[in-house]
Design a protein around this motif. Structure first.
Motif, mmCIF file in Angstrom:
data_model
loop_
_atom_site.group_PDB
_atom_site.id
_atom_site.type_symbol
_atom_site.label_atom_id
_atom_site.label_comp_id
_atom_site.label_asym_id
_atom_site.label_seq_id
_atom_site.Cartn_x
_atom_site.Cartn_y
_atom_site.Cartn_z
ATOM 1 N N TYR A 41 68.520 20.811 13.241
ATOM 2 C CA TYR A 41 68.411 22.201 13.675
ATOM 3 C C TYR A 41 68.121 23.092 12.461
ATOM 4 O O TYR A 41 68.588 22.824 11.353
ATOM 5 C CB TYR A 41 69.716 22.690 14.315
ATOM 6 N N ALA A 42 67.351 24.163 12.695
ATOM 7 C CA ALA A 42 67.099 25.165 11.653
ATOM 8 C C ALA A 42 66.971 26.534 12.315
ATOM 9 O O ALA A 42 66.608 26.637 13.495
ATOM 10 C CB ALA A 42 65.830 24.836 10.866
ATOM 11 N N LYS A 43 67.271 27.583 11.561
ATOM 12 C CA LYS A 43 67.285 28.929 12.135
ATOM 13 C C LYS A 43 65.919 29.601 12.151
ATOM 14 O O LYS A 43 65.714 30.575 12.881
ATOM 15 C CB LYS A 43 68.297 29.799 11.384
ATOM 16 N N ASP A 44 64.994 29.097 11.361
ATOM 17 C CA ASP A 44 63.646 29.667 11.351
ATOM 18 C C ASP A 44 62.731 28.852 12.257
ATOM 19 O O ASP A 44 62.919 27.648 12.414
ATOM 20 C CB ASP A 44 63.069 29.668 9.935
ATOM 21 N N PRO A 45 61.718 29.482 12.859
ATOM 22 C CA PRO A 45 60.776 28.735 13.693
ATOM 23 C C PRO A 45 59.833 27.891 12.846
ATOM 24 O O PRO A 45 59.576 28.195 11.676
ATOM 25 C CB PRO A 45 60.016 29.820 14.453
#
Length: 245
Positions: free
Chosen positions: A137-141
């Protein structure tokens, strides 16, 4: 992706995890942390690992941090999502931007509330009915581009081998423990039968029948009653000279 540490999956570190952590749950936790740190060269990456040892076995969850744990738990609550889908189809699942992906709409809405935009799930190849997946998972697209996914697939392949060995070790340890328990119980029963034979001057079959009747009368299993008899006479629990190695 210029970091050479990112390009090479740390197989030596994976082997160290196997040596240092015999328990599968503990191994998975350390594997999730190692994965997150190894794959965070481009952007902060959170990692969750899901293991299902058999069709009827509940999922074992490990996570690199609270963020990954929350993301996985939301997915389990909905009963579907990238990770669970990757496990079912045994293929990778990529979400470039949770704000634009039409799949699993309710799940995606919850994920967006937590600020997660990029997701990538890679199945880990095991054996038999056991299945697993590595969830990133990552917070940026658009964090997990093709180059990232290529490296993550390579890392996942090596992690699969380490996890496969961990599951085998755990299975062997459980078998050894069960066998040792059987041998110990058998030792108690044989000794108890011998005690009864000596006290009553009877045959082995007669002594066993006596032990069985006594266990029924006291509503105890034969092995439990036998262990009590041996411990009372011996002053300590019996030991077996057999080994399960």
């Amino acid at each position: 992706m210029d970091d050479p540490k990112f390009e090479t999956a740390p197989w030596a570190q994976l082997q160290d995890l196997l040596v240092d952590h015999e328990d599968v749950q503990e191994f998975l936790q350390e594997l999730a942390r190692l994965t997150a740190s190894s794959l965070s060269a481009r952007a902060t990456t959170y990692c969750g690992i899901t293991l299902q040892r058999s069709r009827d076995h509940q999922f074992t969850v490990a996570s690199s941090d609270d963020e990954a744990l929350q993301m996985d738990e939301i997915q389990y609550a909905f009963g579907d999502g990238p990770c669970l889908h990757a496990i079912r189809i045994q293929d990778e699942v990529h979400v470039g931007n949770s704000a634009a992906d039409p799949r699993w709409p309710e799940y995606m809405a919850h994920i967006r509330d937590y600020g997660i935009r990029s997701m990538y799930s890679v199945p880990l190849k095991l054996e038999g009915h056991a299945k697993a997946a590595m969830n990133l998972y990552a917070k940026d697209p658009d964090v997990f581009d093709e180059e990232f996914r290529r490296v993550a697939r390579t890392y996942g392949a090596e992690a699969s081998q380490a996890l496969l060995l961990a599951v085998r070790v755990a299975r062997h340890a459980a078998t050894v423990e069960d066998l040792q328990s059987v041998l110990t119980s058998r030792t108690d029963i044989d000794l108890a039968v011998g005690i009864i034979m000596g006290q009553n001057r009877c045959t082995q079959q007669e002594a066993f029948d006596t032990l069985r009747r006594a266990s029924n009368g006291r509503n105890l299993k034969v092995r439990v009653l036998a262990a009590e008899m041996v411990s009372r006479l011996n002053g300590e629990p019996a030991t077996t000279h057999f080994t399960a190695g």
